[in-house]
Design an enzyme around this catalytic site. Sequence first.
Site, mmCIF file in Angstrom:
data_model
loop_
_atom_site.group_PDB
_atom_site.id
_atom_site.type_symbol
_atom_site.label_atom_id
_atom_site.label_comp_id
_atom_site.label_asym_id
_atom_site.label_seq_id
_atom_site.Cartn_x
_atom_site.Cartn_y
_atom_site.Cartn_z
ATOM 1 N N ASN A 9 68.052 122.056 -21.930
ATOM 2 C CA ASN A 9 69.676 121.466 -22.327
ATOM 3 C C ASN A 9 70.564 121.803 -20.765
ATOM 4 O O ASN A 9 70.923 122.751 -20.068
ATOM 5 C CB ASN A 9 70.623 122.315 -22.624
ATOM 6 C CG ASN A 9 72.203 121.997 -22.934
ATOM 7 O OD1 ASN A 9 72.488 121.685 -22.598
ATOM 8 N ND2 ASN A 9 72.228 122.996 -23.541
ATOM 9 N N TRP A 10 70.720 120.584 -19.737
ATOM 10 C CA TRP A 10 71.111 121.252 -18.321
ATOM 11 C C TRP A 10 73.210 121.990 -18.333
ATOM 12 O O TRP A 10 73.133 122.094 -17.732
ATOM 13 C CB TRP A 10 71.215 119.525 -17.424
ATOM 14 C CG TRP A 10 69.993 119.387 -17.439
ATOM 15 C CD1 TRP A 10 68.776 120.204 -17.444
ATOM 16 C CD2 TRP A 10 69.358 118.386 -16.687
ATOM 17 N NE1 TRP A 10 67.542 119.503 -16.878
ATOM 18 C CE2 TRP A 10 67.559 118.466 -16.031
ATOM 19 C CE3 TRP A 10 70.076 116.682 -16.115
ATOM 20 C CZ2 TRP A 10 67.105 117.095 -15.582
ATOM 21 C CZ3 TRP A 10 69.173 116.126 -15.475
ATOM 22 C CH2 TRP A 10 67.922 116.236 -15.252
ATOM 23 N N LYS A 11 73.659 121.245 -19.094
ATOM 24 C CA LYS A 11 74.608 121.648 -20.311
ATOM 25 C C LYS A 11 76.007 120.163 -18.745
ATOM 26 O O LYS A 11 75.324 119.605 -18.522
ATOM 27 C CB LYS A 11 74.989 123.029 -20.150
ATOM 28 C CG LYS A 11 74.101 123.821 -21.010
ATOM 29 C CD LYS A 11 74.583 125.126 -21.495
ATOM 30 C CE LYS A 11 73.586 125.602 -22.005
ATOM 31 N NZ LYS A 11 74.407 127.184 -22.391
ATOM 32 N N HIS A 97 75.705 121.740 -30.974
ATOM 33 C CA HIS A 97 75.340 122.955 -29.966
ATOM 34 C C HIS A 97 76.572 124.461 -30.336
ATOM 35 O O HIS A 97 77.741 123.850 -30.327
ATOM 36 C CB HIS A 97 75.487 122.742 -28.341
ATOM 37 C CG HIS A 97 75.122 123.869 -27.594
ATOM 38 N ND1 HIS A 97 75.602 124.816 -27.035
ATOM 39 C CD2 HIS A 97 74.097 124.054 -27.201
ATOM 40 C CE1 HIS A 97 74.094 125.900 -26.266
ATOM 41 N NE2 HIS A 97 73.444 125.507 -26.158
ATOM 42 N N GLU A 99 78.677 125.599 -27.877
ATOM 43 C CA GLU A 99 79.582 125.869 -26.985
ATOM 44 C C GLU A 99 80.815 124.485 -27.672
ATOM 45 O O GLU A 99 81.372 124.272 -27.420
ATOM 46 C CB GLU A 99 79.490 125.260 -26.213
ATOM 47 C CG GLU A 99 78.068 127.021 -25.095
ATOM 48 C CD GLU A 99 77.341 126.362 -23.983
ATOM 49 O OE1 GLU A 99 77.128 125.165 -23.773
ATOM 50 O OE2 GLU A 99 76.532 126.997 -23.736
ATOM 51 N N GLU A 169 69.554 129.101 -31.580
ATOM 52 C CA GLU A 169 70.166 129.299 -31.231
ATOM 53 C C GLU A 169 71.179 130.395 -31.806
ATOM 54 O O GLU A 169 72.379 130.429 -31.797
ATOM 55 C CB GLU A 169 70.776 128.483 -30.709
ATOM 56 C CG GLU A 169 70.083 127.525 -29.870
ATOM 57 C CD GLU A 169 70.474 126.732 -28.188
ATOM 58 O OE1 GLU A 169 69.911 126.695 -27.998
ATOM 59 O OE2 GLU A 169 71.468 126.946 -28.604
ATOM 60 N N GLY A 175 72.277 132.319 -22.981
ATOM 61 C CA GLY A 175 73.255 132.585 -21.684
ATOM 62 C C GLY A 175 73.553 134.234 -21.299
ATOM 63 O O GLY A 175 74.071 134.394 -20.163
ATOM 64 N N SER A 215 68.516 132.425 -24.057
ATOM 65 C CA SER A 215 67.383 133.029 -22.860
ATOM 66 C C SER A 215 66.191 132.929 -22.758
ATOM 67 O O SER A 215 65.801 133.938 -22.105
ATOM 68 C CB SER A 215 67.790 134.425 -22.488
ATOM 69 O OG SER A 215 69.786 134.149 -22.713
ATOM 70 N N GLY A 236 68.266 126.157 -21.783
ATOM 71 C CA GLY A 236 69.840 126.117 -20.505
ATOM 72 C C GLY A 236 69.608 126.294 -19.229
ATOM 73 O O GLY A 236 68.459 125.763 -18.479
ATOM 74 N N GLY A 237 69.449 128.495 -18.904
ATOM 75 C CA GLY A 237 70.138 128.290 -17.370
ATOM 76 C C GLY A 237 68.640 127.730 -16.921
ATOM 77 O O GLY A 237 68.887 127.673 -15.858
HETATM 78 C C1 PEP Z 1 71.509 126.635 -24.624
HETATM 79 O O1 PEP Z 1 72.454 126.454 -23.973
HETATM 80 O O2 PEP Z 1 71.021 125.786 -24.932
HETATM 81 C C2 PEP Z 1 70.474 127.877 -24.729
HETATM 82 C C3 PEP Z 1 70.155 128.596 -24.733
HETATM 83 O O3 PEP Z 1 71.138 128.589 -22.976
HETATM 84 P P1 PEP Z 1 70.530 129.791 -22.098
HETATM 85 O O4 PEP Z 1 69.263 129.340 -22.269
HETATM 86 O O5 PEP Z 1 70.555 129.877 -20.947
HETATM 87 O O6 PEP Z 1 70.203 130.811 -23.085
#
Ligand code: PEP
Length: 253
Positions: A9-11, A97, A99, A169, A175, A215, A236-237
């Site tokens: 997920n590049w956001k 998600h 967010e 999640e 994050g 994470s 994500g990251g």
């Molecule tokens: C996400 O945005 O779905 C996510 C899991 O982010 P991260 O891996 O950065 O925690």
Amino acid sequence: MRQKIVAGNWKMNKTLEEAHILTAELMGMVADEVKGNVITVLCAPFPYLLPIKNQLGNSSIKVGAQNCSEHDSGAYTGEVSATMLKSMAIPYVIIGHSERRQYFGENGKLLATKVDKALANNVTPIFCCGEPLEIREKGTHEALVKQQVEESLFHLNQEAIQKVVVAYEPVWAIGTGKTATSQQAQDMHAVIRQHIAAKYGSATADKISILYGGSVKADNAKELFACADVDGGLVGGASLKSREFVEIVKAIG
Ligand code: PEP
């Protein structure tokens, strides 16, 4: 055997040029190093979907969107519909998600409609659920996640639910660098699967891929993916760095 999936997920990150560079690096590494039946998905910002899809060509990597509208078309400035995703042959879309739930007020009922729109357009929804920290601390996390799944998925019929990918999640792990332990992940994935089984039967629940997100990194992916009910990850990251992301994809092999 359930489909294994690792979705990045590049956001709202990267310029178009940076996105092309990352994609080129991933295409090379995935082709050379990733074996087995894992599907790799890159969930890119809307304007990059088509350029990245075109760049991927017949690579095994797929592209996905990060959201879609609950409407088909019309006067909804700034929105993108599942119909539009279908018209670009985008195979996946993240729905719900945390967010989106947190910053855009998306609730279970709205997300149920988005899931319907995605399915009606043959776009596979990656439906996200997960509890915030205060709920985990209160000990009501299982009840909340079951309710999230129920609210947005349990109106689906037997055939439709099997087309959904679920992503658990925990919000406190997104994050933050704070990953759920593999035991916490496994416990919740089993709860989700049992909840689906209670309504649709275990043969159906056993077919649904449930991804873990929060994470995920190259150094914890193997342990998380080794859990019986964890069928991959939503990342994500760590999906913004080609080497790190490919190591995560390889960890499920
Ligand atoms: C996400 O945005 O779905 C996510 C899991 O982010 P991260 O891996 O950065 O925690």
